[in-house]
Each structure stands twice: as C-alpha cells, then as structure tokens.
Design a protein around this motif. Structure first.
Motif, PDB file in Angstrom:
ATOM      1  N   ILE A 311     -66.821 -26.770 -19.175  1.00 18.90           N
ATOM      2  CA  ILE A 311     -65.383 -26.548 -19.318  1.00 18.90           C
ATOM      3  C   ILE A 311     -65.053 -26.144 -20.755  1.00 18.90           C
ATOM      4  O   ILE A 311     -64.225 -25.248 -20.989  1.00 18.90           O
ATOM      5  N   ALA A 312     -65.703 -26.767 -21.712  1.00 17.50           N
ATOM      6  CA  ALA A 312     -65.484 -26.421 -23.123  1.00 17.50           C
ATOM      7  C   ALA A 312     -65.917 -24.984 -23.395  1.00 17.50           C
ATOM      8  O   ALA A 312     -65.258 -24.260 -24.156  1.00 17.50           O
ATOM      9  N   ASP A 313     -67.017 -24.555 -22.771  1.00 15.14           N
ATOM     10  CA  ASP A 313     -67.492 -23.181 -22.914  1.00 15.14           C
ATOM     11  C   ASP A 313     -66.447 -22.203 -22.389  1.00 15.14           C
ATOM     12  O   ASP A 313     -66.154 -21.162 -23.008  1.00 15.14           O
ATOM     13  N   VAL A 314     -65.845 -22.544 -21.247  1.00 13.22           N
ATOM     14  CA  VAL A 314     -64.810 -21.696 -20.656  1.00 13.22           C
ATOM     15  C   VAL A 314     -63.579 -21.641 -21.550  1.00 13.22           C
ATOM     16  O   VAL A 314     -62.995 -20.572 -21.769  1.00 13.22           O
ATOM     17  N   GLU A 315     -63.176 -22.783 -22.078  1.00 16.13           N
ATOM     18  CA  GLU A 315     -61.991 -22.826 -22.946  1.00 16.13           C
ATOM     19  C   GLU A 315     -62.206 -22.008 -24.213  1.00 16.13           C
ATOM     20  O   GLU A 315     -61.283 -21.331 -24.696  1.00 16.13           O
ATOM     21  N   THR A 316     -63.417 -22.054 -24.749  1.00 17.35           N
ATOM     22  CA  THR A 316     -63.724 -21.249 -25.936  1.00 17.35           C
ATOM     23  C   THR A 316     -63.624 -19.761 -25.617  1.00 17.35           C
ATOM     24  O   THR A 316     -63.030 -18.987 -26.385  1.00 17.35           O
ATOM     25  N   ALA A 317     -64.192 -19.362 -24.482  1.00 12.58           N
ATOM     26  CA  ALA A 317     -64.136 -17.953 -24.068  1.00 12.58           C
ATOM     27  C   ALA A 317     -62.697 -17.513 -23.826  1.00 12.58           C
ATOM     28  O   ALA A 317     -62.301 -16.397 -24.191  1.00 12.58           O
ATOM     29  N   LYS A 318     -61.898 -18.388 -23.231  1.00 15.05           N
ATOM     30  CA  LYS A 318     -60.493 -18.066 -22.978  1.00 15.05           C
ATOM     31  C   LYS A 318     -59.741 -17.838 -24.281  1.00 15.05           C
ATOM     32  O   LYS A 318     -58.985 -16.869 -24.420  1.00 15.05           O
ATOM     33  N   LYS A 319     -59.946 -18.735 -25.245  1.00 14.65           N
ATOM     34  CA  LYS A 319     -59.275 -18.590 -26.541  1.00 14.65           C
ATOM     35  C   LYS A 319     -59.679 -17.293 -27.218  1.00 14.65           C
ATOM     36  O   LYS A 319     -58.839 -16.603 -27.816  1.00 14.65           O
ATOM     37  N   GLU A 320     -60.953 -16.937 -27.131  1.00 16.04           N
ATOM     38  CA  GLU A 320     -61.416 -15.691 -27.741  1.00 16.04           C
ATOM     39  C   GLU A 320     -60.722 -14.485 -27.116  1.00 16.04           C
ATOM     40  O   GLU A 320     -60.341 -13.538 -27.821  1.00 16.04           O
ATOM     41  N   LEU A 321     -60.529 -14.519 -25.791  1.00 24.38           N
ATOM     42  CA  LEU A 321     -59.864 -13.404 -25.116  1.00 24.38           C
ATOM     43  C   LEU A 321     -58.394 -13.321 -25.506  1.00 24.38           C
ATOM     44  O   LEU A 321     -57.860 -12.234 -25.749  1.00 24.38           O
ATOM     45  N   VAL A 322     -57.731 -14.462 -25.572  1.00 21.34           N
ATOM     46  CA  VAL A 322     -56.324 -14.479 -25.982  1.00 21.34           C
ATOM     47  C   VAL A 322     -56.181 -13.966 -27.406  1.00 21.34           C
ATOM     48  O   VAL A 322     -55.209 -13.273 -27.743  1.00 21.34           O
ATOM     49  N   ASP A 323     -57.165 -14.266 -28.239  1.00 16.13           N
ATOM     50  CA  ASP A 323     -57.129 -13.837 -29.639  1.00 16.13           C
ATOM     51  C   ASP A 323     -57.502 -12.371 -29.822  1.00 16.13           C
ATOM     52  O   ASP A 323     -57.466 -11.855 -30.950  1.00 16.13           O
ATOM     53  N   GLY A 324     -57.887 -11.699 -28.722  1.00 15.00           N
ATOM     54  CA  GLY A 324     -58.130 -10.260 -28.829  1.00 15.00           C
ATOM     55  C   GLY A 324     -59.532  -9.788 -28.522  1.00 15.00           C
ATOM     56  O   GLY A 324     -59.789  -8.579 -28.515  1.00 15.00           O
ATOM     57  N   ASP A 325     -60.466 -10.699 -28.284  1.00 13.81           N
ATOM     58  CA  ASP A 325     -61.818 -10.264 -27.918  1.00 13.81           C
ATOM     59  C   ASP A 325     -61.789  -9.551 -26.574  1.00 13.81           C
ATOM     60  O   ASP A 325     -60.938  -9.827 -25.717  1.00 13.81           O
ATOM     61  N   ARG A 326     -62.713  -8.640 -26.369  1.00 17.22           N
ATOM     62  CA  ARG A 326     -62.777  -7.870 -25.137  1.00 17.22           C
ATOM     63  C   ARG A 326     -64.049  -8.202 -24.369  1.00 17.22           C
ATOM     64  O   ARG A 326     -65.139  -8.285 -24.948  1.00 17.22           O
ATOM     65  N   ILE A 327     -63.916  -8.379 -23.067  1.00 19.60           N
ATOM     66  CA  ILE A 327     -65.072  -8.661 -22.216  1.00 19.60           C
ATOM     67  C   ILE A 327     -66.016  -7.467 -22.200  1.00 19.60           C
ATOM     68  O   ILE A 327     -67.237  -7.610 -22.352  1.00 19.60           O
ATOM     69  N   PHE A 328     -65.441  -6.284 -22.034  1.00 22.48           N
ATOM     70  CA  PHE A 328     -66.247  -5.071 -21.943  1.00 22.48           C
ATOM     71  C   PHE A 328     -66.415  -4.452 -23.332  1.00 22.48           C
ATOM     72  O   PHE A 328     -65.831  -3.420 -23.663  1.00 22.48           O
ATOM     73  N   SER A 329     -67.206  -5.114 -24.156  1.00 18.35           N
ATOM     74  CA  SER A 329     -67.471  -4.622 -25.506  1.00 18.35           C
ATOM     75  C   SER A 329     -68.890  -5.018 -25.905  1.00 18.35           C
ATOM     76  O   SER A 329     -69.522  -5.863 -25.265  1.00 18.35           O
ATOM     77  N   GLY A 330     -69.393  -4.393 -26.967  1.00 17.92           N
ATOM     78  CA  GLY A 330     -70.758  -4.656 -27.371  1.00 17.92           C
ATOM     79  C   GLY A 330     -71.747  -3.957 -26.448  1.00 17.92           C
ATOM     80  O   GLY A 330     -71.374  -3.090 -25.654  1.00 17.92           O
ATOM     81  N   ILE A 331     -73.002  -4.325 -26.544  1.00 18.33           N
ATOM     82  CA  ILE A 331     -74.046  -3.642 -25.772  1.00 18.33           C
ATOM     83  C   ILE A 331     -73.979  -4.037 -24.296  1.00 18.33           C
ATOM     84  O   ILE A 331     -74.115  -5.215 -23.942  1.00 18.33           O
ATOM     85  N   ILE A 332     -73.724  -3.052 -23.436  1.00 18.63           N
ATOM     86  CA  ILE A 332     -73.663  -3.275 -21.990  1.00 18.63           C
ATOM     87  C   ILE A 332     -74.503  -2.204 -21.297  1.00 18.63           C
ATOM     88  O   ILE A 332     -74.308  -1.007 -21.506  1.00 18.63           O
ATOM     89  N   TYR A 333     -75.447  -2.660 -20.485  1.00 18.56           N
ATOM     90  CA  TYR A 333     -76.234  -1.765 -19.644  1.00 18.56           C
ATOM     91  C   TYR A 333     -75.714  -1.840 -18.209  1.00 18.56           C
ATOM     92  O   TYR A 333     -75.217  -2.887 -17.779  1.00 18.56           O
ATOM     93  N   ASP A 334     -75.836  -0.728 -17.480  1.00 13.55           N
ATOM     94  CA  ASP A 334     -75.544  -0.799 -16.055  1.00 13.55           C
ATOM     95  C   ASP A 334     -76.800  -1.214 -15.301  1.00 13.55           C
ATOM     96  O   ASP A 334     -77.874  -1.380 -15.894  1.00 13.55           O
TER      97      ASP A 334
END
Length: 368
Positions: A311-334
């Motif tokens: 749950i703490a991991d999820v809350e950290t990820a949520k805060k990062e997204l609210v603060d402007g981080d993007r899920i679809f960023s950095g190195i992504i392979y299909d």
C-alpha cells in the motif's frame, strides 16, 4: 360624490390595474425566461440507469451534476452501439430542444459522426477521442493512471508471476489501460507478465466468464483484472478463490480476494464539463481528460490481505503522478522488442489517445 372625486378614483383604479398587469406580466415573463434559460442535457447510454458498473455510475454522475447545477436531464437508455439506435436517439433529443447531447459509450461517436453535423446548435460530448467536429467535443478520465496503481498491487500479490486481464476489444482506450496496468505489474514484479484475453464485447457475460476460467486453468494466472461494463469476471474469481482487480466500483459482498477496483468519479467530471459549457467555454476546450490531479479517478478501498508495504508503494506512486511524473516515460519497449520511448522522453497525449495500437513488453495475447 362629485364628478371630480369620481374622476380621481377612476384614475387611481386605472393606475392600480395597470400596475397589477405589469407585475403579472413580469412574473410570467420572468418565469418563462428562467425556463428558457435552463440548460437541457440529453444523455445517451448503452445500458440501463440502475445497472451496476459503467452505465449506472455514468448516470449517477451526470444526474448529480445536473441537480447541483440546476440543469434538466433527459436520458435515452439501453441504446446499443452500432445498431442505428444512437442516431435515432440523437434525433429524438434534438426534438426536445436540448443544448447538449452526451454520448457516453465509446462506439457512439463513430456512428454519430455525420448526424452530429445536422445539429450545429447542439454541443456534443463523446467518450471517444477518435472523432472530433465543430460541435463534437471529447471527454474522459485518465483511468490508465488508476490501472497503473492497481497493476502495482497485482504484481506484488502474484505468486505465479502470471496476471490475467479480460478485455473487450483492442481500441486506444483499452490498450492504454492494458499497457499502464502492465507497467505497474512489472514495476512491482519485473519477472511477471500479463496475459490478455479478448471478449470482443463490452457486455457478454458467458464469454467473459469462460475466458476468466481459461486464463486461470490454462495460463495459471493468480490475479485477474478486466475491462468490460459489468463485473462478470469477478464472479469467477470469487468462485475459484483467485485474487481480482475490479473496474468501476468495489464488488459488493466480495471476499478479501477482491484486492481493489479502479474507479471513475463521474460526478466531478460532469460537473466541470457542464460548468464550462454554462460559462461559454465549450468552443474553447474541445478535449477534457481528467486525472489524479483532479481526483477524477482512483482506487476503491484496498483489501486487508494486501501488505502495508505494498500500500505504501502504491501511495508513493500516486503522489509521484500527482506531482507530475508520467507513467509512459523513460525507456519503454513494446512486446515485439521495439523501443517506443527512450530515456529522458515521454509518450505524448496524442499517441496515448490516438496511436496506442501496440503493447508494452510483458503483454501476451491469449491464444496467439
């Protein structure tokens, strides 16, 4: 009484009568103007307003917004996609002199694209980003953000490293959710994969349940999510004791195996959209895409079986997204080994909304 007094009395009476007439006309006219100024909303939905899931929650959201904003709501329910019924519903609502028509199912915009042009004085809003027009705007929520967060939970909770996902059809919206979910799964569990099975329908209970069983029995998935109108998949996971991730709302009466659900907050979404229309902004904002920053989406309560560190991991990820981080960023392979995003880059909203015809590394399609 002399003639002078009679004449004065008649003048006074005439003035009083005139004033009464003016007041009456003012009341009637004012009432009529108020009625004329009341904004009328036409709402077209693919199911019934009392349904659980997509349709019922949409209706509850738009109804709450209209009630709060003092707008009139006219609903056309159980209008099937790609049946010709949407065009008929639009024409019926136009006869009601509505100001807005909301097309709340993904496929409506495609079949209504031409008929929308026949009513330039009506503003249309569609949940599909595939079609735009002079009077056709688009709206949705960044539900993929909640998919990502739920994927983190799924990745942590999987012991077999195989997470299942029953999805309706491979359009931009569904693919976006699958990819975000998979990125969340692999963030928590780099060895995991997500196996996607297609039902080819938003609402086919038998097909969805059969695919859920096959993923569990043949692919050995131990966490299962879905993207359809109703929680048919959850019924299977509850029966077989498999972890599940829901959609739309919490599963009423579910066991602790029901981990959480991704949810829309449609009342907030419709309130902002309709408020902007009332303020004359419908010609300025032609795309609404609400996310965590607006509290438009999120997760329902998380099961007690999910550890606190997850749950703490999820809350950290949520805060990062609210603060402007993007899920679809950095190195992504299909999943074909091609680089889709490089270090220091991000995938644009244009690609997310219109060109998400590929799957991230870790996605496998069942049966292929």
């Amino acid at each position: 009484m002399n003639k002078s007094k009679i004449k004065t009395l008649l003048i006074v009476l005439a003035i009083v009568v005139s004033l009464l007439i003016v007041v009456a006309l003012w009341v009637v006219t004012g009432d009529r103007k108020e009625k004329e100024q009341m904004i009328k909303i036409g709402f077209i939905m693919s199911g019934a307003y009392e349904e659980k899931g997509w349709n019922g929650l949409h209706y509850d959201g738009v109804k709450a917004a209209c009630d709060e904003l003092g707008m009139e709501l006219i609903v056309k329910e159980s209008v099937k996609e790609h049946s010709g019924q949407c065009e008929d519903a639009i024409k019926d609502l136009a006869k009601e002199d509505v100001d807005i028509i909301i097309l709340s199912s993904y496929g409506y915009a495609e079949e209504a694209e031409e008929v929308v042009k026949e009513y330039p004085d009506i503003t249309f809003y569609s949940t599909s980003f595939d079609y735009y027009g002079d009077n056709l705007n688009c709206y949705f929520a960044r539900i993929y953000q909640a998919r990502y967060l739920s994927g983190i939970i799924a990745g942590h909770m999987s012991d077999t490293d195989v997470v299942g996902y029953v999805a309706a059809m491979p359009n931009n919206e569904v693919n976006r959710g699958i990819n975000a979910f998979t990125l969340g799964v692999k963030k928590a569990n780099p060895d995991a994969k997500v196996v996607v099975a297609w039902s080819d329908s938003w609402d086919d209970a038998d097909r969805e349940k059969q695919l859920a069983k096959e993923l569990i029995e043949k692919e050995h998935v131990d966490v299962l999510g879905y993207h359809q109108n109703k929680p048919n998949v959850i019924e299977v996971t509850e029966d077989l004791g498999i972890y599940s991730i829901g959609y739309h709302e919490a599963y009423e009466g579910g066991s602790e195996k029901f981990l959480t659900a991704v949810e829309f907050r449609w009342d907030m979404i419709y309130k902002e959209l309709l408020s902007d229309y009332a303020k004359g902004k419908s010609d300025v904002v032609n795309t609404y895409w609400f996310g965590l920053e607006k509290d438009a989406i999120g997760l329902t309560d998380v099961s007690t079986v999910v550890p606190s560190d997850v749950i703490a991991d999820v809350e950290t990820a949520k805060k990062e997204l609210v603060d402007g981080d993007r899920i679809f960023s950095g190195i992504i392979y299909d999943n074909q080994g091609n680089v889709r995003c490089r270090d220091g880059e991000m995938i644009s909203d244009q690609v997310l909304t219109n060109n998400m015809d590929w799957y991230v590394e870790g996605v496998e399609v069942y049966g292929e």
